[in-house]
Scaffold this motif. Structure first.
Motif, PDB file in Angstrom:
ATOM      1  N   HIS A   2       0.836  -1.206   0.000  1.00 55.52           N
ATOM      2  CA  HIS A   2       0.000   0.000   0.000  1.00 55.52           C
ATOM      3  C   HIS A   2       0.868   1.252   0.000  1.00 55.52           C
ATOM      4  O   HIS A   2       0.384   2.352   0.198  1.00 55.52           O
ATOM      5  N   ALA A   5      -0.260   4.174  -2.335  1.00 55.96           N
ATOM      6  CA  ALA A   5      -1.317   5.041  -1.820  1.00 55.96           C
ATOM      7  C   ALA A   5      -0.729   5.998  -0.783  1.00 55.96           C
ATOM      8  O   ALA A   5      -1.073   7.181  -0.740  1.00 55.96           O
ATOM      9  N   LEU A   6       0.180   5.476   0.019  1.00 61.08           N
ATOM     10  CA  LEU A   6       0.763   6.289   1.077  1.00 61.08           C
ATOM     11  C   LEU A   6       1.626   7.422   0.517  1.00 61.08           C
ATOM     12  O   LEU A   6       1.544   8.568   0.958  1.00 61.08           O
ATOM     13  N   SER A   9      -0.482  10.131  -1.019  1.00 65.57           N
ATOM     14  CA  SER A   9      -1.028  10.997   0.029  1.00 65.57           C
ATOM     15  C   SER A   9       0.053  11.937   0.570  1.00 65.57           C
ATOM     16  O   SER A   9      -0.192  13.120   0.796  1.00 65.57           O
ATOM     17  N   LEU A  10       1.248  11.401   0.732  1.00 69.78           N
ATOM     18  CA  LEU A  10       2.374  12.212   1.205  1.00 69.78           C
ATOM     19  C   LEU A  10       2.617  13.393   0.264  1.00 69.78           C
ATOM     20  O   LEU A  10       2.746  14.540   0.688  1.00 69.78           O
ATOM     21  N   GLN A  13      -0.098  16.054   0.458  1.00 68.87           N
ATOM     22  CA  GLN A  13      -0.009  16.838   1.690  1.00 68.87           C
ATOM     23  C   GLN A  13       1.145  17.838   1.633  1.00 68.87           C
ATOM     24  O   GLN A  13       0.996  18.998   2.023  1.00 68.87           O
ATOM     25  N   VAL A  14       2.285  17.366   1.118  1.00 76.49           N
ATOM     26  CA  VAL A  14       3.445  18.254   1.017  1.00 76.49           C
ATOM     27  C   VAL A  14       3.137  19.424   0.073  1.00 76.49           C
ATOM     28  O   VAL A  14       3.466  20.581   0.364  1.00 76.49           O
ATOM     29  N   ILE A  17       1.090  21.952   1.927  1.00 76.49           N
ATOM     30  CA  ILE A  17       1.854  22.647   2.968  1.00 76.49           C
ATOM     31  C   ILE A  17       2.800  23.676   2.347  1.00 76.49           C
ATOM     32  O   ILE A  17       2.879  24.816   2.794  1.00 76.49           O
ATOM     33  N   ALA A 104       4.220   4.651  12.984  1.00 82.50           N
ATOM     34  CA  ALA A 104       3.640   5.561  11.993  1.00 82.50           C
ATOM     35  C   ALA A 104       4.691   6.034  11.018  1.00 82.50           C
ATOM     36  O   ALA A 104       5.892   5.879  11.257  1.00 82.50           O
ATOM     37  N   VAL A 105       4.224   6.606   9.909  1.00 86.95           N
ATOM     38  CA  VAL A 105       5.121   7.311   9.003  1.00 86.95           C
ATOM     39  C   VAL A 105       4.928   8.788   9.317  1.00 86.95           C
ATOM     40  O   VAL A 105       3.835   9.323   9.168  1.00 86.95           O
ATOM     41  N   MET A 106       5.988   9.422   9.815  1.00 85.61           N
ATOM     42  CA  MET A 106       5.900  10.833  10.182  1.00 85.61           C
ATOM     43  C   MET A 106       6.557  11.700   9.113  1.00 85.61           C
ATOM     44  O   MET A 106       7.683  11.421   8.685  1.00 85.61           O
ATOM     45  N   ILE A 107       5.848  12.737   8.684  1.00 86.29           N
ATOM     46  CA  ILE A 107       6.468  13.710   7.780  1.00 86.29           C
ATOM     47  C   ILE A 107       7.203  14.680   8.696  1.00 86.29           C
ATOM     48  O   ILE A 107       6.579  15.363   9.505  1.00 86.29           O
TER      49      ILE A 107
ATOM     50  N   ILE B  11       7.329  20.023   9.763  1.00 84.73           N
ATOM     51  CA  ILE B  11       5.932  19.556   9.678  1.00 84.73           C
ATOM     52  C   ILE B  11       5.558  18.669  10.878  1.00 84.73           C
ATOM     53  O   ILE B  11       4.588  18.927  11.555  1.00 84.73           O
ATOM     54  N   ARG B  13       4.183  15.553  11.248  1.00 81.53           N
ATOM     55  CA  ARG B  13       2.792  15.092  11.204  1.00 81.53           C
ATOM     56  C   ARG B  13       2.727  13.652  10.676  1.00 81.53           C
ATOM     57  O   ARG B  13       3.439  13.295   9.739  1.00 81.53           O
ATOM     58  N   ASP B  14       1.889  12.880  11.268  1.00 79.97           N
ATOM     59  CA  ASP B  14       1.635  11.517  10.805  1.00 79.97           C
ATOM     60  C   ASP B  14       1.019  11.609   9.406  1.00 79.97           C
ATOM     61  O   ASP B  14       0.066  12.353   9.198  1.00 79.97           O
ATOM     62  N   VAL B  15       1.583  10.860   8.478  1.00 77.41           N
ATOM     63  CA  VAL B  15       1.105  10.950   7.098  1.00 77.41           C
ATOM     64  C   VAL B  15      -0.374  10.532   6.989  1.00 77.41           C
ATOM     65  O   VAL B  15      -1.082  10.956   6.088  1.00 77.41           O
ATOM     66  N   CYS B  96      -4.707  -3.710  -2.370  1.00 82.13           N
ATOM     67  CA  CYS B  96      -4.530  -4.766  -1.382  1.00 82.13           C
ATOM     68  C   CYS B  96      -5.327  -4.555  -0.104  1.00 82.13           C
ATOM     69  O   CYS B  96      -5.287  -5.359   0.812  1.00 82.13           O
ATOM     70  N   HIS B  97      -6.037  -3.429  -0.010  1.00 80.84           N
ATOM     71  CA  HIS B  97      -6.781  -3.130   1.218  1.00 80.84           C
ATOM     72  C   HIS B  97      -7.986  -2.282   0.866  1.00 80.84           C
ATOM     73  O   HIS B  97      -8.047  -1.688  -0.208  1.00 80.84           O
ATOM     74  N   CYS B 128      -1.394  -5.055   4.703  1.00 84.23           N
ATOM     75  CA  CYS B 128      -1.829  -3.684   4.410  1.00 84.23           C
ATOM     76  C   CYS B 128      -3.084  -3.234   5.157  1.00 84.23           C
ATOM     77  O   CYS B 128      -3.123  -2.108   5.656  1.00 84.23           O
TER      78      CYS B 128
END
Lengths: 114, 237
Positions: A2, A5-6, A9-10, A13-14, A17, A104-107, B11, B13-15, B96-97, B128
């Motif tokens: 996934h 998709a992540l 989204s990243l 968002q960037v 910002i 988590a994935v943190m930006i 930033i 922030r959690d994505v 996948c999700h 996922c």
């Protein structure tokens, strides 16, 4: 799988910002992720390499810093790094623990050129 | 000479922060409607669809259930479930999700339907789906006895983020080197307060316990009794 998709989204968002901050060309996007973030850094880099072509980030580099998993015990208030995802407190044996980071994935930040 | 114009925007922030907020909003909407949302996670073939059919059969018209069933392709599961409970197939077209957007799209078709429990049968995958909040109140992971009792430690995120663990297909235990206690203990090291229920949907063992768990969760999160539930909440088959 996934990560696509992540990363999509990243990037969106960037973009928001950076625009809100006055715009500019993004040179570097710094993120950090841990063992329970549910992503593979290698797959994230691959997704990024493909997705940046069609974005405003053609020049950007993705910098991924890996961080360890950290938990805190709610009974003795000590922090620890769970080994093999065992969340039992190694100090007092309590199972009442919470994840502090690494899930988590943190930006972290973005480097923008003029 | 552009280097002096370079700047860093911090930033931290959690994505998934925005996605989580959207999911929290959906969860609140469902709480206000009195519908408990249950997200079912597992590998393919662990028995999610059979469990749902048998759960609906167990309750009959006592609890009103519906299911949004996710798959990469085909509407086979929705067809299988249709005789037992309202079912809408969500096909991810390769993803996948399930995503919250897809869940909400499916749910829109049902906004008028009064439901006590909305099940989301996620795409069969232990990796996922565990990273995506679909606005559920309760997340339950299924582990079939045929998969082996070593799976919790191999797929920690699915177990760490789940409120319940269903060990399914226990009718096959006599033929398999699967130790229910080992799997349960392994899961509890990862998620200490996980509720573990062993069951055989086909033969009915453990089904009453599972249904009771769902009713408790409904009271806890939605705070109401199902409209059709009698004052005495004991469930009889």
């Amino acid at each position: 799988m996934h990560e696509f998709a992540l990363v999509r989204s990243l990037l969106s968002q960037v973009a928001q910002i950076v625009e809100a901050d006055g715009g500019g060309s993004v040179q570097e996007i710094r993120v950090r992720c841990g063992p329970l973030a549910g992503v593979e850094p290698t797959l994230m880099r691959e997704a990024f390499a493909l997705l940046r072509r069609d974005s405003a980030f053609v020049e950007a580099e993705l910098v991924i810093r890996e961080e360890p998993l950290r938990a805190r015990c709610r009974r003795c208030d000590q922090t620890f790094e769970p080994q093999r995802f065992r969340f039992r407190c190694p100090h007092c044996g309590s199972v009442d623990t919470i994840t502090e980071s690494g899930d988590a994935v943190m930006i972290e930040s973005v480097v923008v050129g003029g | 000479m552009t280097s002096n114009e370079t700047r860093v925007i911090t930033i931290e922030r959690d994505v998934t922060a925005t996605a989580r907020m959207d999911a929290a909003r959906f969860r609140e909407t469902m709480t206000a409607r009195g519908t408990l949302v249950v997200n079912l996670l597992s590998s393919p073939g662990s028995g999610k669809t059979t469990l749902l059919a048998e759960t609906a059969r167990f309750w009959g018209d006592q609890i009103r259930c519906g299911v949004l069933v996710g798959d990469i392709a085909t509407d086979r599961d929705a067809q299988r479930l249709a005789p037992w409970l309202p079912a809408i197939q969500l096909t991810t077209g390769g993803a996948c999700h399930l995503s919250l957007a897809l869940v909400q799209q499916g749910w829109q078709q049902w906004e008028e339907l009064p439901l006590d429990i909305l099940f989301i049968e996620n795409v069969g995958n232990l990796v996922c789906p565990s990273s995506h909040d679909l606005g559920e109140h309760v997340r339950v992971v299924l582990l079939a006895t045929t998969e082996g009792d070593d799976k919790p430690a191999k797929y920690p995120k699915a177990f760490r983020t789940s409120d319940g663990l269903l060990i399914t297909k226990t009718d096959l235990l006599p033929y398999l080197p699967f130790d229910v206690d080992v799997a349960a203990q392994d899961a509890r090291e990862i998620r200490p307060d996980i509720e573990v229920i062993a069951l055989s949907a086909l033969q009915g063992q453990g089904l009453a316990q599972w249904c009771q768990f769902l009713q408790e969760q409904r009271r806890r999160h939605v705070g109401r009794r199902p409209a059709n539930e009698s004052a005495d909440s004991t469930v009889n088959r």
